[in-house]
Design a protein around this motif. Structure first.
Motif, PDB file in Angstrom:
ATOM      1  N   ASP A 167      18.259   8.786  52.057  1.00  0.00           N
ATOM      2  CA  ASP A 167      18.728   7.412  51.918  1.00  0.00           C
ATOM      3  C   ASP A 167      18.115   6.768  50.676  1.00  0.00           C
ATOM      4  N   LEU A 168      18.966   6.356  49.740  1.00  0.00           N
ATOM      5  CA  LEU A 168      18.471   5.733  48.505  1.00  0.00           C
ATOM      6  C   LEU A 168      17.705   4.442  48.756  1.00  0.00           C
ATOM      7  N   SER A 169      17.964   3.785  49.876  1.00  0.00           N
ATOM      8  CA  SER A 169      17.253   2.540  50.157  1.00  0.00           C
ATOM      9  C   SER A 169      15.780   2.796  50.482  1.00  0.00           C
ATOM     10  N   ARG A 170      15.412   4.053  50.652  1.00  0.00           N
ATOM     11  CA  ARG A 170      14.020   4.399  50.971  1.00  0.00           C
ATOM     12  C   ARG A 170      13.189   4.758  49.735  1.00  0.00           C
ATOM     13  N   ILE A 171      13.762   4.613  48.544  1.00  0.00           N
ATOM     14  CA  ILE A 171      12.993   4.873  47.327  1.00  0.00           C
ATOM     15  C   ILE A 171      11.870   3.841  47.265  1.00  0.00           C
ATOM     16  N   PRO A 172      10.636   4.308  47.175  1.00  0.00           N
ATOM     17  CA  PRO A 172       9.533   3.339  47.144  1.00  0.00           C
ATOM     18  C   PRO A 172       9.460   2.598  45.818  1.00  0.00           C
ATOM     19  N   VAL A 173       8.738   1.515  45.834  1.00  0.00           N
ATOM     20  CA  VAL A 173       8.371   0.799  44.618  1.00  0.00           C
ATOM     21  C   VAL A 173       6.868   0.996  44.467  1.00  0.00           C
ATOM     22  N   ILE A 174       6.471   1.485  43.303  1.00  0.00           N
ATOM     23  CA  ILE A 174       5.056   1.715  43.022  1.00  0.00           C
ATOM     24  C   ILE A 174       4.661   0.766  41.901  1.00  0.00           C
ATOM     25  N   GLU A 175       3.580   0.031  42.106  1.00  0.00           N
ATOM     26  CA  GLU A 175       3.111  -0.878  41.072  1.00  0.00           C
ATOM     27  C   GLU A 175       1.767  -0.409  40.538  1.00  0.00           C
ATOM     28  N   THR A 176       1.622  -0.514  39.234  1.00  0.00           N
ATOM     29  CA  THR A 176       0.372  -0.242  38.547  1.00  0.00           C
ATOM     30  C   THR A 176      -0.051  -1.558  37.909  1.00  0.00           C
ATOM     31  N   PRO A 177      -1.183  -1.598  37.235  1.00  0.00           N
ATOM     32  CA  PRO A 177      -1.575  -2.881  36.633  1.00  0.00           C
ATOM     33  C   PRO A 177      -0.508  -3.494  35.721  1.00  0.00           C
ATOM     34  N   ARG A 178       0.225  -2.664  34.966  1.00  0.00           N
ATOM     35  CA  ARG A 178       1.201  -3.204  34.020  1.00  0.00           C
ATOM     36  C   ARG A 178       2.645  -2.862  34.325  1.00  0.00           C
ATOM     37  N   LEU A 179       2.869  -1.926  35.250  1.00  0.00           N
ATOM     38  CA  LEU A 179       4.217  -1.399  35.460  1.00  0.00           C
ATOM     39  C   LEU A 179       4.695  -1.508  36.891  1.00  0.00           C
ATOM     40  N   ARG A 180       6.002  -1.540  37.034  1.00  0.00           N
ATOM     41  CA  ARG A 180       6.671  -1.410  38.323  1.00  0.00           C
ATOM     42  C   ARG A 180       7.567  -0.175  38.200  1.00  0.00           C
ATOM     43  N   LEU A 181       7.397   0.762  39.110  1.00  0.00           N
ATOM     44  CA  LEU A 181       8.232   1.957  39.174  1.00  0.00           C
ATOM     45  C   LEU A 181       9.168   1.760  40.353  1.00  0.00           C
ATOM     46  N   ARG A 182      10.479   1.773  40.070  1.00  0.00           N
ATOM     47  CA  ARG A 182      11.476   1.469  41.103  1.00  0.00           C
ATOM     48  C   ARG A 182      12.637   2.430  40.993  1.00  0.00           C
ATOM     49  N   GLY A 183      13.461   2.415  42.004  1.00  0.00           N
ATOM     50  CA  GLY A 183      14.629   3.276  42.017  1.00  0.00           C
ATOM     51  C   GLY A 183      15.637   2.907  40.947  1.00  0.00           C
ATOM     52  N   PRO A 184      16.442   3.881  40.530  1.00  0.00           N
ATOM     53  CA  PRO A 184      17.448   3.646  39.490  1.00  0.00           C
ATOM     54  C   PRO A 184      18.719   3.031  40.049  1.00  0.00           C
ATOM     55  N   GLY A 185      19.474   2.415  39.152  1.00  0.00           N
ATOM     56  CA  GLY A 185      20.768   1.852  39.522  1.00  0.00           C
ATOM     57  C   GLY A 185      21.689   1.806  38.319  1.00  0.00           C
ATOM     58  N   GLU A 186      22.951   1.516  38.555  1.00  0.00           N
ATOM     59  CA  GLU A 186      23.932   1.477  37.473  1.00  0.00           C
ATOM     60  C   GLU A 186      23.557   0.470  36.393  1.00  0.00           C
ATOM     61  N   GLY A 187      22.882  -0.592  36.775  1.00  0.00           N
ATOM     62  CA  GLY A 187      22.463  -1.609  35.822  1.00  0.00           C
ATOM     63  C   GLY A 187      21.434  -1.113  34.812  1.00  0.00           C
ATOM     64  N   ASP A 188      20.895   0.078  35.024  1.00  0.00           N
ATOM     65  CA  ASP A 188      19.917   0.650  34.102  1.00  0.00           C
ATOM     66  C   ASP A 188      20.555   1.428  32.963  1.00  0.00           C
ATOM     67  N   LEU A 189      21.871   1.603  32.993  1.00  0.00           N
ATOM     68  CA  LEU A 189      22.521   2.472  32.015  1.00  0.00           C
ATOM     69  C   LEU A 189      22.284   2.030  30.573  1.00  0.00           C
ATOM     70  N   ASP A 190      22.431   0.751  30.250  1.00  0.00           N
ATOM     71  CA  ASP A 190      22.300   0.326  28.855  1.00  0.00           C
ATOM     72  C   ASP A 190      20.926   0.663  28.289  1.00  0.00           C
ATOM     73  N   ALA A 191      19.872   0.316  29.000  1.00  0.00           N
ATOM     74  CA  ALA A 191      18.515   0.573  28.505  1.00  0.00           C
ATOM     75  C   ALA A 191      18.218   2.072  28.483  1.00  0.00           C
ATOM     76  N   PHE A 192      18.643   2.787  29.512  1.00  0.00           N
ATOM     77  CA  PHE A 192      18.426   4.232  29.577  1.00  0.00           C
ATOM     78  C   PHE A 192      19.174   4.924  28.438  1.00  0.00           C
ATOM     79  N   ALA A 193      20.428   4.544  28.205  1.00  0.00           N
ATOM     80  CA  ALA A 193      21.227   5.151  27.132  1.00  0.00           C
ATOM     81  C   ALA A 193      20.628   4.850  25.765  1.00  0.00           C
ATOM     82  N   ALA A 194      20.136   3.639  25.561  1.00  0.00           N
ATOM     83  CA  ALA A 194      19.509   3.296  24.282  1.00  0.00           C
ATOM     84  C   ALA A 194      18.266   4.159  24.051  1.00  0.00           C
ATOM     85  N   MET A 195      17.469   4.353  25.088  1.00  0.00           N
ATOM     86  CA  MET A 195      16.280   5.193  24.963  1.00  0.00           C
ATOM     87  C   MET A 195      16.675   6.632  24.623  1.00  0.00           C
TER      88      MET A 195
END
Length: 182
Positions: free
Chosen positions: A4-32
């Motif tokens: 279940d994709l809704s079970r992807i955890p969110v991990i936070e570090t002092p400066r970062l948030r690690l979260r599950g991917p979504g369609e809204g990430d395409l522009d930034a991911f494609a640019a990278m």
């Protein structure tokens, strides 16, 4: 078993948030991924097209569904700005679950890859209960070799994988000294 994709955890570090991917990430991911320097050790030496990036994002989501782990989207906690991807991958035929990281070039040299990879190592060896994870790094990718070593990776051997030379790094829980090849 599908996860279940809704079970992807969110991990936070002092400066970062690690979260599950979504369609809204395409522009930034494609640019990278369009940046040839970013894609150099990822099989996209000329940079990835938007269509290739779409396929990559679909692969990332599929990994979470099929394996129950995958790449997180890394973003700055203070601004929400996309930083890159980091997580645990294990495609078919891989020699083990691999900690993988790719950062947008604007974020190189700030220690963010180390911070994110360290969090993923802790998640994989702790929360997921893995007794061993790896990283496969091209021998010319000096920056990634430094990250692997900073987060406790031990260089085990140099091998050829998918027709490319790679250095195999192994990560194990503290105090674990499993013999080579396990």
């Amino acid at each position: 078993m599908l996860h279940d994709l809704s079970r992807i955890p969110v991990i936070e570090t002092p400066r970062l948030r690690l979260r599950g991917p979504g369609e809204g990430d395409l522009d930034a991911f494609a640019a990278m991924m369009a940046d040839p320097e970013v894609g150099r050790f990822k099989g996209f030496g000329r940079g990835a097209s938007r269509e290739q990036s779409w396929g990559g994002l679909a692969n990332i989501l599929g990994h979470w569904v099929l394996r129950g782990h995958g790449l997180f989207m890394a973003e700055r906690r203070d601004t929400g700005e996309f930083v890159g991807t980091v997580g645990l991958i294990e495609p078919l035929g891989w020699p083990g679950p691999e900690i993988s990281w790719t950062l947008d070039r604007r974020h190189w040299g700030q220690g963010l890859a180390t911070e994110a990879a360290l969090a993923v190592r802790g998640w994989a060896l702790g929360d997921l209960g893995r007794d061993r994870v790896i990283s496969l790094i091209h021998p010319e990718n000096v920056a990634s070799i430094r990250v692997a070593e900073k987060i406790g990776g031990r260089h085990r051997e140099d091998v050829s994988f998918l027709g490319e030379p790679v250095r195999l790094y192994v990560f194990q829980p503290a105090g674990s000294m499993a013999p080579h090849g396990t």
